[in-house]
Motif scaffolding. Structure first.
Motif, PDB file in Angstrom:
ATOM      1  N   GLU A 148     -34.635  52.421  -2.462  1.00 40.53           N
ATOM      2  CA  GLU A 148     -35.970  52.544  -2.513  1.00 40.53           C
ATOM      3  C   GLU A 148     -36.535  51.517  -3.483  1.00 40.53           C
ATOM      4  OE1 GLU A 148     -37.299  56.141  -4.370  1.00 40.53           O
ATOM      5  OE2 GLU A 148     -36.519  57.479  -2.797  1.00 40.53           O
ATOM      6  N   TYR A 149     -37.553  50.924  -2.879  1.00 44.17           N
ATOM      7  CA  TYR A 149     -38.319  49.508  -3.546  1.00 44.17           C
ATOM      8  C   TYR A 149     -39.786  50.140  -3.832  1.00 44.17           C
ATOM      9  CZ  TYR A 149     -40.110  44.995  -5.026  1.00 44.17           C
ATOM     10  OH  TYR A 149     -40.494  43.773  -5.693  1.00 44.17           O
ATOM     11  N   HIS A 151     -42.811  49.364  -6.041  1.00 51.73           N
ATOM     12  CA  HIS A 151     -43.453  48.480  -6.980  1.00 51.73           C
ATOM     13  C   HIS A 151     -44.753  48.161  -6.728  1.00 51.73           C
ATOM     14  CE1 HIS A 151     -43.012  43.950  -8.431  1.00 51.73           C
ATOM     15  NE2 HIS A 151     -43.868  44.656  -9.209  1.00 51.73           N
ATOM     16  N   ASN A 250     -40.062  51.316  -9.911  1.00 53.22           N
ATOM     17  CA  ASN A 250     -38.706  51.679  -9.668  1.00 53.22           C
ATOM     18  C   ASN A 250     -38.202  50.929  -8.563  1.00 53.22           C
ATOM     19  OD1 ASN A 250     -36.150  52.911  -9.925  1.00 53.22           O
ATOM     20  ND2 ASN A 250     -36.758  54.857  -9.637  1.00 53.22           N
ATOM     21  N   TYR A 253     -33.625  51.780  -6.764  1.00 49.35           N
ATOM     22  CA  TYR A 253     -33.244  53.116  -6.700  1.00 49.35           C
ATOM     23  C   TYR A 253     -32.059  53.370  -5.617  1.00 49.35           C
ATOM     24  CZ  TYR A 253     -32.726  58.116  -6.097  1.00 49.35           C
ATOM     25  OH  TYR A 253     -32.097  59.436  -6.196  1.00 49.35           O
ATOM     26  N   ARG A 267     -34.115  57.702 -11.990  1.00 47.76           N
ATOM     27  CA  ARG A 267     -35.473  57.785 -11.642  1.00 47.76           C
ATOM     28  C   ARG A 267     -36.339  57.365 -12.604  1.00 47.76           C
ATOM     29  NH1 ARG A 267     -36.887  57.885  -6.331  1.00 47.76           N
ATOM     30  NH2 ARG A 267     -35.725  59.745  -5.141  1.00 47.76           N
ATOM     31  N   GLY A 268     -36.009  57.511 -14.104  1.00 49.00           N
ATOM     32  CA  GLY A 268     -36.891  57.207 -15.128  1.00 49.00           C
ATOM     33  C   GLY A 268     -36.778  58.150 -16.091  1.00 49.00           C
ATOM     34  N   HIS A 273     -27.670  56.061 -14.594  1.00 51.96           N
ATOM     35  CA  HIS A 273     -26.724  56.071 -13.425  1.00 51.96           C
ATOM     36  C   HIS A 273     -25.853  56.917 -13.604  1.00 51.96           C
ATOM     37  CE1 HIS A 273     -28.379  52.105 -12.310  1.00 51.96           C
ATOM     38  NE2 HIS A 273     -28.646  51.870 -13.446  1.00 51.96           N
TER      39      HIS A 273
END
Length: 382
Positions: A148-149, A151, A250, A253, A267-268, A273
């Motif tokens: 996933e990008y 932003h 994020n 991910y 995920r924040g 990890h």
């Protein structure tokens, strides 16, 4: 073997520390259209020669070029550099049209110079740990991955990033070539590390669907696009690209699922990890995550031996290792970490996703860039 390097575009300065850490390598030239910024950066970093015209820099005695200009310039500048006898390290994406990717492939194949795409997310330390664990077979047979990008870059589509105090409402290149596109316009950060985990596989087809326009309908890019990549082996990768939604960043991910274990990135909000392996001995109904940090023994030695300065290089130290691999390819003939075939395939995911999403999620066949030998192999099938 001494190597002189020229950098085109200020983004490429993130590679400066890496080049300067290698004996016999010198950054001697910097090229940028913004004359004031160009002169200021050259003075700041002690780069002796400056150019506003890319071809003027190519006409000098540099041996290699870093192309860190807007993405719509990448192929034209790469071809010019290769034809001028320069090695090329090019930022992502490799190109902005399918035709450009074929031109790039053909030019690299006709050249005796190194071309490498600078996909830095492959070099994130945690991704390197997972990569080594895949190689060691700890996840068993891997068959599903995600990237996933996320932003929010809406603010980068308008104005002057270098001079934010200016109130210009000029649309930047990102307005057109990123947020002006549909589908997974920027796939390589999400896709590259995951593809490295699927050793020797290739993408056979893709399909993309979007959410529609809710947050910022002035842009052609939808809030979120989901792209599925079916590999030649039948395995599956899912990509999410979201550069519109109002939410925290994020940009790195990833997940990986295998027959013997799995991995998930954070995920924040305190997440970390984490992995689970069947070899941990948990009962099936009591499986629990363990921190990936317990497995740093699988981190490549060069990461363990890195100085504090190297570890602080941009993108989690990634820009330091990219440069070293590029120079190693030039000096020792080591295969580029991301060669032209990977660069074209990963980039083509975004280009084909635009056709897919505009045709109701239609499955699009991926050309075999490595195996294509004739124009008939370059057909995009609907």
């Amino acid at each position: 073997m001494a190597i002189k390097v020229g950098i085109a575009g200020a983004r490429g300065l993130s590679a400066l520390m890496g080049f300067r850490s290698i004996e016999g390598v010198e950054v001697t030239a910097l090229c940028d259209l913004d004359a004031d910024y160009l002169d200021a950066q050259a003075r700041k970093y002690g780069i002796p020669h400056t150019y506003r015209i890319f071809e003027d820099m190519l006409a000098t005695d540099i041996d290699a070029v870093v192309i860190a200009t807007p993405m719509q310039l990448h192929v034209g500048q790469t071809i010019a550099a290769l034809q001028a006898g320069k090695h090329v390290l090019c930022e992502v994406t490799a190109g902005v049209t399918m035709d450009e990717l074929w031109w790039l492939k053909e030019t690299v194949e006709a050249s005796d110079k190194v071309y490498m795409m600078a996909e830095n997310c492959c070099y994130i330390p945690e991704n390197q740990i997972v990569n080594r664990m895949v190689e060691e077979g700890l996840f068993g047979t891997v068959y599903f991955g995600e990237g996933e990008y996320i932003h929010d870059i809406k603010a980068l589509a308008i104005g002057n990033r270098r001079n934010p105090e200016k109130t210009s409402r000029t649309k930047t290149w990102r307005h057109y070539w990123q947020l002006g596109k549909r589908g997974a316009f920027y796939p390589t950060h999400s896709l590259g590390p995951v593809m490295k985990w699927f050793k020797g596989d290739r993408i056979q087809s893709i399909a993309c669907m979007g959410t529609g326009w809710h947050t910022a309908p002035e842009f052609r890019q939808e809030d979120t696009s989901i792209t599925l990549c079916q590999l030649e082996s039948g395995k599956l990768i899912k990509l999410r690209i979201d550069c519109i939604s109002n939410r925290p960043i994020n940009a790195a991910y990833y997940t990986l699922q295998g027959t013997e274990g799995c991995y998930e990135a954070p995920r924040g909000l305190g997440d970390t990890h984490k992995i689970w392996l069947r070899s941990m001995g948990d009962k099936a109904d009591q499986a629990s995550w363990r921190p990936l940090s317990d497995y740093t023994r699988y981190l490549p030695d060069r990461y363990k031996q890195a100085s504090a300065e190297q570890q602080q290089a941009e993108h989690g130290g990634s820009d330091f290792y990219i440069v070293h691999d590029f120079i190693d390819a030039i000096r020792n003939g080591t295969p580029p970490a991301v060669d032209v075939y990977d660069a074209c395939e990963w980039t083509a995911v975004g280009l084909l996703s635009e056709l897919s999403v505009m045709n109701g999620g239609r499955v699009m066949e991926m050309p075999d860039f490595r195996g294509a030998n004739a124009y008939k192999d370059q057909i995009i099938k609907l």
